[in-house]
Design a protein around this motif. Structure first.
Motif, mmCIF file in Angstrom:
data_model
loop_
_atom_site.group_PDB
_atom_site.id
_atom_site.type_symbol
_atom_site.label_atom_id
_atom_site.label_comp_id
_atom_site.label_asym_id
_atom_site.label_seq_id
_atom_site.Cartn_x
_atom_site.Cartn_y
_atom_site.Cartn_z
ATOM 1 N N LYS A 33 0.706 -1.037 -0.065
ATOM 2 C CA LYS A 33 -0.047 0.013 0.070
ATOM 3 C C LYS A 33 0.860 1.202 0.036
ATOM 4 C CE LYS A 33 -2.894 -0.104 3.462
ATOM 5 N NZ LYS A 33 -3.767 0.044 4.535
ATOM 6 N N ALA A 34 1.933 1.122 0.951
ATOM 7 C CA ALA A 34 2.847 2.487 0.872
ATOM 8 C C ALA A 34 3.471 2.579 -0.414
ATOM 9 C CB ALA A 34 3.864 2.274 2.229
ATOM 10 N N ILE A 37 0.826 4.233 -3.049
ATOM 11 C CA ILE A 37 0.491 5.532 -2.604
ATOM 12 C C ILE A 37 1.552 6.391 -2.733
ATOM 13 C CG2 ILE A 37 -0.672 6.677 -0.776
ATOM 14 C CD1 ILE A 37 -2.497 4.509 -0.022
ATOM 15 N N LEU A 40 1.707 7.079 -6.364
ATOM 16 C CA LEU A 40 0.727 7.864 -6.828
ATOM 17 C C LEU A 40 1.073 9.577 -6.520
ATOM 18 C CD1 LEU A 40 -2.481 5.981 -6.124
ATOM 19 C CD2 LEU A 40 -1.519 6.523 -8.368
ATOM 20 N N LEU A 41 1.875 9.459 -5.402
ATOM 21 C CA LEU A 41 1.974 10.995 -4.973
ATOM 22 C C LEU A 41 3.189 11.553 -6.000
ATOM 23 C CD1 LEU A 41 1.971 11.139 -1.165
ATOM 24 C CD2 LEU A 41 0.752 12.255 -2.447
ATOM 25 N N PHE A 87 -5.649 10.788 5.408
ATOM 26 C CA PHE A 87 -4.929 10.168 4.247
ATOM 27 C C PHE A 87 -3.746 9.232 4.814
ATOM 28 C CE2 PHE A 87 -1.762 10.913 0.959
ATOM 29 C CZ PHE A 87 -2.016 9.967 -0.063
ATOM 30 N N ALA A 91 -2.512 5.594 4.137
ATOM 31 C CA ALA A 91 -1.267 5.667 3.067
ATOM 32 C C ALA A 91 -0.210 5.193 4.006
ATOM 33 C CB ALA A 91 -1.108 6.749 2.240
ATOM 34 N N GLY A 94 3.798 5.731 2.716
ATOM 35 C CA GLY A 94 3.559 6.042 1.329
ATOM 36 C C GLY A 94 3.340 7.487 1.272
ATOM 37 N N SER A 95 2.631 7.892 2.325
ATOM 38 C CA SER A 95 2.276 9.408 2.572
ATOM 39 C C SER A 95 3.586 10.195 3.360
ATOM 40 C CB SER A 95 1.094 10.069 3.422
ATOM 41 O OG SER A 95 1.154 9.380 4.486
#
Length: 156
Positions: A33-34, A37, A40-41, A87, A91, A94-95
């Motif tokens: 997931k990280a 995401i 995607l960032l 978020f 995330a 990942g965020s």
């Protein structure tokens, strides 16, 4: 049995119990997931950079600075509205890893301590996080540059 020994036995027994009862974390799922995401960032950052490249005649070297500024602005704005924290819950790392995570951490500290005043609240608490990041980042860059210089000096 001494009191110290009893305390240690109770402590180890409790630690064993707590580790058995603690819910297992889905490490592999969190990593996947990280990864996606965070990717995607990065795609968002690339889209913003392409916007600057094609609409404002920047080149690849000069488009990076406004791209980072826009990403920081978006992260701080979303943090202010309480969206980025939700978020971040989904995330995970990942965020947190891109520049948006650093902006979120800085803005969160500023928002949390704003009642203590601009200097002793916002300024000092916001830079409790930024200080170590800047120091270790600068130190790591120096050490890597030093290694590269020595390597090139010996003919590598």
């Amino acid at each position: 049995m001494s009191k110290q020994k009893q305390k240690e036995d109770i402590k180890t027994t409790y630690q064993k119990f707590a580790s058995r009862e603690e819910p297992k974390r889905p490490v592999v799922a969190n990593c996947i997931k990280a990864f996606f995401i965070g990717g995607l960032l990065c795609i968002l950052g690339q889209a913003i950079q392409n916007f600057f490249l094609y609409n404002f005649n920047f080149n690849e070297q000069t488009a990076g600075n406004p791209t980072i500024a826009v990403l920081i602005f978006i992260a701080v704005l979303l943090t202010g509205f309480g969206v980025y924290d939700k978020f971040g819950q989904v995330a995970g790392a990942g965020s947190a890893v891109p520049v948006t995570g650093f902006a979120n951490a800085m803005a969160s500290a500023a928002i949390e301590h704003r009642t203590e005043g601009p200097v002793f609240g916002i300024g000092s608490n916001m830079f409790k996080l930024a200080g170590p990041v800047i120091v270790f980042g600068t130190t790591a860059a120096f050490v890597i540059a030093l290694i590269k210089t020595i390597w090139q000096g010996i003919g590598g």
